[in-house]
Design a protein around this motif. Structure first.
Motif: not given
Lengths: 508, 415
Positions: B172-184, B194-210
């Motif tokens: 996220l800090a790079a501001g380059g390609a968006g990251p992908l989070g894979v959730a359980a 504790r990672h609720a905020d990180l989760w939101r930022r990953v959704v905003a920059a890339g995607a979260v899949i499950s």
């Protein structure tokens, strides 16, 4: 036969006048102490009897009732031994009532008839209304501080009886020599640590609470122990207030009986909440924070203190006093102290360098959670203290060590800054009222811009703003810059108040 | 039986995945046989029997059959809620499911996502590791995540505590390609909290899949299944720190089964957190020293580090704190979408030159490392008094050349 002897007792740090009434009559021999005595007070019976007998003074086998008036108040401590013994001597006609006219007595008795010191004599003397007061020899200095009474003393019961009967003159303990003030560690011993030294100086000058974060052995405690030396000596009012507390807490007083240097208290992190803030069930004893009144409370390993204990500090930090309430009594202890704390950045202590830390993320998270936000907010100065460079510790022969500023030089700047603060009507800048900041700590336009940007970014709260302005005032006072606060001082105050536990440490 | 509602196939796919106790294997088997709507019809008619509970599970009361569950389900309302939450749904057999997944030996039956799934079009590299990481692991995960994201790589990880989260933070800090989070857990159920905020930022920059239906918390067996999904998505898996056994080792095993490159970051042989990674290296896997090693594994043989940037151990070796890059600037420009580009983009002038910084400012800037540097260290290195030093630090921060983390500072990549 009835004898009445004035005395005083201690509740918290305040003295209360007590009248000891002794009644002897015929009947089954016995000795009763009534009027809410505590255990140590009730034991007076055995001490007084032994002391009288071993002094060769009369002890009559009669029915004795001792009443401690006002009977609704809890009495504690052994200080009432002496008035009880004197009362018994009056009852047995070894002393005449006129021998004790206008005289109050305070002191504990040894079984051999010696008169021993008790804690809190200064406060008790303050409460006594009689013009003459007899105190144990070891308490003579503090009893004389007030100067309102004629203070007399005797080493033993026999000596006291003789002096009261006029058979010998009152003896006075030799006035103690003016001892050279105790050597305090010098700031020049600290190598490097530019930021730490600056923080300690600002803390001393402005009375700003200080938190130092750093690895073990970096010199946090070393810096803290040099802080009292930077503070100006106590004023007479401050000295009186602090002496009262130290006397009540039973802390040994300096030879003249008065505390003149700001006290430095460093309780271990195993301290209980009561030992810190004061209290107790039987006796209301002042806690460490009150013993640090007008001085420094140093909490080393802050994160090792139980959270509940630390949070009890929040009220005294705001109000400069703590009210301790128990079922039997409630007492207000003064506690206007400068809080200096030190802690490691993480449990392993090496968290300053990201690669050196051995802690798990959850362990770091738990560690930072041990200092509550409100407590952290009360530290105006929060700085890192890192291990000094090897070159600074072991100067090579070629380059002579750059001598650091000594305590004397820094203390002079601190004293000058404190004088400026007292011209503003406060003891130190940390006490500047928020509503007067616009007048006493005006800002230059550049400084205003810096603060406005911070506020807009949401990185500074309204309370934080006041705190930053006070610290900036101290910085400019130390630099001798009178007038509006400039940009550099505001920036300095902001940097000195960084968050030790940012929400997400990007690189570490 | 529920009347036909005119719902899309995706809605039925969601409903199937949300049946109580349906296993991924069962779901895949159902969807291989019929499209979701027809499969749902079979469930409603009772043709698909709910498996008997395992002997270990104690069942309290009557256990509804899947037909009962399906008959009571209000598909229309549930589907509307999913749509309004912005959650995307795709399923096995649908064109929307990425080829890497649908051709996998253990494909997901139904996949939910939040954010922008085009992140998957980039080459993906998984950065995984233990939840109980050390500062070293965290710093490395952040650095790799940041450098790879800057090179246009989609960083895939599991949003967990420790290495996973750090990799996302870096990306996220790079501001380059968006990251992908894979959730359980369901994509709308941040875990750990504790990672609720990180989760939101990953959704905003890339995607979260499950694979888990929205609104459902993670069950323990979902985590290994999630790890196999991470392995399936990635073209290479980097293990930053791992204990001798643990979830990361499952990811490694899943990657090995699929013939996906696994790389490991060496750690101290004395550190339990590196026992797993060191074991992998001993077995002959490729060690990772920097993002260049990962790129090389993908076939991108550009020199590393980029010439404008110092290596981790370069720079004047004064002071006590190790690295201190004097020219720590990085290339910027548009993020490269293809990794296999050997041409380096033209680098813009270094900001320090453009701004004509004063000597004091330069001095402060050169006293700050790329990794975090404490304010006290900067003060000792520069010898500046607190006022001027603070003023310079805040000035540099405003310029975006450095950023503060509380009492610590670090150099920024160019804004």
């Amino acid at each position: 036969m009835l004898a009445i002897v004035p005395s005083a007792t201690l509740l918290g740090v305040d003295g209360w006048p007590i009248t000891v009434e002794i009644h002897t009559s015929t009947g089954l021999p016995g000795f009763a102490v009534v009027g809410l005595p505590d255990a140590s007070c009730r034991e007076a019976r055995d001490r007084v009897r032994a002391a009288l007998l071993s002094s060769g003074l009369p002890w009559e086998n009669r029915r004795v009732t001792v009443n401690l008036a006002p009977s609704g108040m809890r009495k504690s401590g052994a200080g009432l031994d002496l008035p009880i013994a004197v009362g018994l001597l009056v009852a047995s006609e070894a002393l005449r009532p006129r021998d004790l006219a206008g005289t109050a007595f305070i002191g504990e008795l040894g079984l051999d008839g010696s008169i021993r010191g008790v804690p809190g004599v200064l406060s008790m003397v303050e409460a006594v209304r009689e013009p003459i007061i007899v105190v144990p020899p070891s308490c003579f200095g503090e009893a004389s501080v007030l100067g309102r009474h004629e203070v007399r003393t005797a080493a033993t019961l026999n000596e006291l009886v003789d002096a009261l009967r006029g058979r010998r003159a009152w003896s006075y303990p030799p006035s103690p020599d003016d001892m050279a003030p105790e050597m305090e560690p010098d700031l020049a011993d600290v190598r490097g640590q530019a930021l730490g030294r600056a923080a300690v100086e600002v803390s001393a000058a402005g009375g700003h609470h200080l938190l130092m974060v750093g690895p073990p052995g970096a010199g946090k405690s070393m810096l803290a122990r040099r802080l009292p030396g930077l503070l100006p000596p106590l004023t007479s009012a401050e000295s009186f207030a602090t002496t009262r507390i130290h006397s009540a807490a039973g802390i040994p007083l300096p030879s003249r009986g008065v505390v003149q240097r700001p006290p430095f208290r460093a309780p271990h992190h195993g301290a209980s909440a009561v030992s810190l803030v004061g209290g107790g069930t039987a006796t209301m004893r002042p806690g460490e924070i009150s013993c640090a009144h007008f001085g420094i409370l140093f909490l080393d390993e802050l994160a090792e203190f139980p959270t509940a204990v630390l949070d009890t500090l929040r009220q005294p930090l705001e109000e400069g006093a703590i009210r301790v309430c128990r079922a039997r009594a409630s007492v207000t202890f003064p506690a206007r102290f400068l809080l200096v704390a030190a802690m490691n950045p993480c449990p392993c202590g090496e968290g300053m360098t990201p690669s050196g830390c051995r802690c798990g993320e959850s362990a770091r998270h738990r560690y930072s959670g041990r200092i509550s936000g409100p407590l952290l907010d009360r530290f105006d100065l929060r700085v890192t203290v890192d291990r000094p460079d090897i070159a600074q510790l072991l100067p090579s022969g070629r380059s002579a060590p750059a001598s650091e500023e000594s305590t004397e030089i820094v203390a002079a700047r601190v004293a000058a800054a404190r004088r400026l603060a007292s011209e503003r009507g406060v003891r130190c800048n940390a006490e500047l009222p928020a509503e007067a900041l616009d007048e006493l700590a005006p800002l230059t336009p550049a400084a205003r811009d810096v603060l406005e940007a911070r506020l807009r970014q949401g990185r500074l709260s309204a309370r934080g703003l006041h705190r930053v302005r006070r610290v900036a005032r101290t910085l400019s006072d130390l630099g001798g810059r009178i007038g509006p606060i400039g940009e550099e001082d505001i920036c300095g105050a902001l940097i000195l108040r960084s968050d030790p536990f940012p929400a997400q440490v990007i690189s570490g | 039986m529920t009347p036909a509602l005119g719902l899309p196939q995706e809605a039925y796919a969601w409903a199937l995945s949300d049946l109580p106790g349906i296993s991924p294997v069962r779901l895949v088997a159902l969807l291989r046989q019929d499209p979701p709507e027809a499969a749902w019809g079979r469930v409603l008619r009772g043709e698909v029997v709910r498996p008997a509970p395992s002997p270990q599970t104690r069942v309290m009361g009557a256990r509804p059959t899947w037909a009962d569950v399906a008959a009571r389900r209000d598909l229309g309302r549930g589907w509307a809620a999913i749509r309004s939450a912005g959650i995307g749904v795709t399923y096995l057999g649908c064109a929307g499911l990425a080829a890497t997944l649908s051709e996998d030996p253990e494909p997901p039956g139904v996949l939910f996502w939040l954010g922008d799934l085009t992140a998957l079009d980039r080459p993906c590299v998984a950065i995984v590791g233990t939840r109980h990481c050390t500062g070293y692991g965290r710093a490395v995960a952040i650095e790799l995540g940041r450098d790879l994201a800057e090179c246009g790589i989609c960083v895939v990880s599991g949003l967990a505590l420790g290495i996973d989260g750090a990799a996302h933070v870096g990306a996220l800090a790079a501001g380059g390609a968006g990251p992908l989070g894979v959730a359980a857990s369901g994509v709308d159920m941040p875990y750990p909290r504790r990672h609720a905020d990180l989760w939101r930022r990953v959704v905003a920059a890339g995607a979260v899949i499950s694979e888990t239906a929205p609104g459902r918390p993670a069950q323990a067996w979902r985590f290994p299944a999630r790890n196999r999904l991470i392995a399936a998505l990635a073209r290479a898996v980097v293990v930053v720190e791992s204990h001798a056994s643990g979830g990361s080792m499952l990811t490694v095993a899943a990657a090995a089964e699929r013939g996906i490159d696994v790389l490991a970051v060496p750690g101290p042989i004395t550190s339990a957190s590196s026992a797993g990674t060191n074991q992998l290296l001993h077995e002959g896997l490729t060690p990772v020293r920097h993002a260049g090693d990962v790129l090389a594994a993908l076939g991108d043989l550009r020199p590393w580090p980029p010439p404008s940037r110092p290596t981790r151990c370069s720079g004047p070796a004064s002071g006590s704190g190790g690295s201190r890059g004097s020219e720590a600037t990085r290339h910027s420009g548009p993020p490269m979408t293809g990794v296999v580009s050997t041409e380096r983009p033209a680098r813009p002038a270094r900001p320090a030159e453009g701004l004509r910084l004063e000597p004091a400012v330069r001095q402060v800037l050169s006293a700050i490392d790329r990794t975090s540097t404490a304010t006290s260290v900067i003060a000792d290195r520069t010898g500046l008094p607190i006022g001027p030093l603070s003023s310079v630090l805040l000035h540099l921060e405003t310029l975006g050349l450095i950023r503060s983390q509380g009492m610590w500072w670090e150099r920024c990549p160019e804004p």
